[in-house]
Design a protein around this motif. Structure first.
Motif, PDB file in Angstrom:
ATOM      1  N   ASN A  99      35.403  48.326  48.448  1.00  0.00           N
ATOM      2  CA  ASN A  99      36.144  48.545  49.439  1.00  0.00           C
ATOM      3  C   ASN A  99      37.052  47.383  49.452  1.00  0.00           C
ATOM      4  O   ASN A  99      36.755  46.606  50.239  1.00  0.00           O
ATOM      5  CB  ASN A  99      35.613  49.058  50.813  1.00  0.00           C
ATOM      6  N   GLY A 100      37.999  47.391  48.872  1.00  0.00           N
ATOM      7  CA  GLY A 100      39.005  46.068  48.884  1.00  0.00           C
ATOM      8  C   GLY A 100      40.199  46.342  48.130  1.00  0.00           C
ATOM      9  O   GLY A 100      40.581  47.275  47.476  1.00  0.00           O
ATOM     10  N   VAL A 101      40.869  44.935  47.824  1.00  0.00           N
ATOM     11  CA  VAL A 101      42.013  44.909  46.994  1.00  0.00           C
ATOM     12  C   VAL A 101      41.400  44.011  45.879  1.00  0.00           C
ATOM     13  O   VAL A 101      40.845  42.835  46.173  1.00  0.00           O
ATOM     14  CB  VAL A 101      42.977  43.925  47.814  1.00  0.00           C
ATOM     15  N   GLY A 102      41.830  44.611  44.638  1.00  0.00           N
ATOM     16  CA  GLY A 102      41.582  43.529  43.488  1.00  0.00           C
ATOM     17  C   GLY A 102      42.800  43.365  42.538  1.00  0.00           C
ATOM     18  O   GLY A 102      42.826  44.053  41.693  1.00  0.00           O
ATOM     19  N   LEU A 103      43.528  42.650  43.266  1.00  0.00           N
ATOM     20  CA  LEU A 103      44.697  42.104  42.421  1.00  0.00           C
ATOM     21  C   LEU A 103      44.479  40.853  41.633  1.00  0.00           C
ATOM     22  O   LEU A 103      43.511  40.244  41.898  1.00  0.00           O
ATOM     23  CB  LEU A 103      45.875  41.794  43.123  1.00  0.00           C
ATOM     24  N   PRO A 104      45.374  40.727  40.255  1.00  0.00           N
ATOM     25  CA  PRO A 104      44.912  39.512  39.602  1.00  0.00           C
ATOM     26  C   PRO A 104      44.601  38.259  40.145  1.00  0.00           C
ATOM     27  O   PRO A 104      43.701  37.424  39.897  1.00  0.00           O
ATOM     28  CB  PRO A 104      46.233  39.396  38.691  1.00  0.00           C
ATOM     29  N   SER A 105      45.418  37.917  41.305  1.00  0.00           N
ATOM     30  CA  SER A 105      45.112  36.462  42.185  1.00  0.00           C
ATOM     31  C   SER A 105      44.827  36.538  43.550  1.00  0.00           C
ATOM     32  O   SER A 105      45.156  35.734  44.228  1.00  0.00           O
ATOM     33  CB  SER A 105      46.616  35.809  41.919  1.00  0.00           C
ATOM     34  N   TYR A 106      44.517  37.977  43.840  1.00  0.00           N
ATOM     35  CA  TYR A 106      44.029  38.199  45.180  1.00  0.00           C
ATOM     36  C   TYR A 106      43.032  39.106  45.020  1.00  0.00           C
ATOM     37  O   TYR A 106      43.220  40.321  44.594  1.00  0.00           O
ATOM     38  CB  TYR A 106      45.084  38.516  46.147  1.00  0.00           C
ATOM     39  N   GLN A 107      41.802  38.893  45.805  1.00  0.00           N
ATOM     40  CA  GLN A 107      40.666  39.602  46.020  1.00  0.00           C
ATOM     41  C   GLN A 107      40.521  39.665  47.358  1.00  0.00           C
ATOM     42  O   GLN A 107      40.058  38.549  47.920  1.00  0.00           O
ATOM     43  CB  GLN A 107      39.587  39.359  45.232  1.00  0.00           C
ATOM     44  N   ALA A 108      40.464  40.732  48.196  1.00  0.00           N
ATOM     45  CA  ALA A 108      40.025  40.885  49.809  1.00  0.00           C
ATOM     46  C   ALA A 108      39.054  42.099  49.864  1.00  0.00           C
ATOM     47  O   ALA A 108      39.563  43.331  49.339  1.00  0.00           O
ATOM     48  CB  ALA A 108      41.151  40.715  50.537  1.00  0.00           C
ATOM     49  N   GLY A 109      38.123  42.019  50.589  1.00  0.00           N
ATOM     50  CA  GLY A 109      37.264  43.193  50.808  1.00  0.00           C
ATOM     51  C   GLY A 109      35.972  42.990  50.324  1.00  0.00           C
ATOM     52  O   GLY A 109      35.257  41.914  50.008  1.00  0.00           O
ATOM     53  N   TRP A 110      35.072  44.203  50.334  1.00  0.00           N
ATOM     54  CA  TRP A 110      33.786  44.346  49.886  1.00  0.00           C
ATOM     55  C   TRP A 110      33.482  44.497  48.411  1.00  0.00           C
ATOM     56  O   TRP A 110      34.259  45.541  47.722  1.00  0.00           O
ATOM     57  CB  TRP A 110      33.191  45.609  50.526  1.00  0.00           C
ATOM     58  N   PHE A 111      32.794  43.583  47.798  1.00  0.00           N
ATOM     59  CA  PHE A 111      32.557  43.819  46.439  1.00  0.00           C
ATOM     60  C   PHE A 111      31.049  43.671  46.244  1.00  0.00           C
ATOM     61  O   PHE A 111      30.235  43.268  47.107  1.00  0.00           O
ATOM     62  CB  PHE A 111      33.146  42.629  45.640  1.00  0.00           C
ATOM     63  N   ARG A 112      30.811  44.091  45.155  1.00  0.00           N
ATOM     64  CA  ARG A 112      29.141  43.466  44.721  1.00  0.00           C
ATOM     65  C   ARG A 112      29.304  42.538  43.677  1.00  0.00           C
ATOM     66  O   ARG A 112      30.206  42.386  42.937  1.00  0.00           O
ATOM     67  CB  ARG A 112      28.696  44.813  44.050  1.00  0.00           C
ATOM     68  N   THR A 113      28.283  41.591  43.802  1.00  0.00           N
ATOM     69  CA  THR A 113      28.345  40.506  42.975  1.00  0.00           C
ATOM     70  C   THR A 113      27.189  40.854  41.774  1.00  0.00           C
ATOM     71  O   THR A 113      26.407  41.953  41.877  1.00  0.00           O
ATOM     72  CB  THR A 113      27.724  39.378  43.693  1.00  0.00           C
TER      73      THR A 113
END
Length: 164
Positions: A99-113
């Protein structure tokens, strides 16, 4: 009917039948959706530049972004906080956006690692990232302009609030 006559030909022109009101509402809804998507992308561009990390007496504040929030000192595990290069730190590398934003130079929100579970990201680069584990079972991954300064400020504020 509009008739134009010339020396040799006759043109008959017929206007389009008016669209039913339902079709016009559909076009208006599509236009509104497109404007909403544009506004959302403009906000993400704004957030990529103006997100702020604030060390306060109450804890860590993240402002200027859709996923911003406040973390109390009890939620942050500053003894495990460190500055990492995500290109080298494979366990913390974001792999899947939940649940988030995954742009090339900007990531914000929830991710799995890759191996460290869930993470809340506020990243514009991956070289100097402040990784802060939380008591809620996820890691904050932040890319402030001065990660060393933010970590020092967090630790200083946390020590200052222990006695009070």
């Amino acid at each position: 009917l509009h008739v134009v006559s010339g020396a040799t030909d006759l043109i008959q022109s017929f206007p389009i039948a008016p669209a039913p009101p339902r079709a016009l509402w559909m076009l208006a809804a599509i236009a509104a959706l497109m404007l909403l998507i544009l506004a959302m992308f403009l906000f993400f561009i704004y957030s990529a530049r103006y997100t702020r990390f604030e060390a306060t007496n109450e804890g860590l504040g993240i402002r200027g972004t859709l996923y911003g929030r406040r973390f109390s000192w009890q939620q942050l595990q500053l003894d495990g906080a460190r500055i990492v290069n995500l290109r080298d730190e494979r366990d913390l590398q974001p792999t899947f956006r939940t649940n988030g934003v995954g742009l090339p130079s900007y990531q914000a929100g929830w991710f799995r690692t890759r191996s460290a579970g869930r993470a809340l990201l506020f990243l514009t680069h991956r070289e100097r990232v402040l990784a802060v584990p939380t008591t809620d079972g996820y890691t904050l991954l932040l890319s402030p302009a001065d990660p060393v300064g933010l970590l020092a400020a967090l630790r200083q504020h946390a020590v200052g609030t222990e006695g009070g």
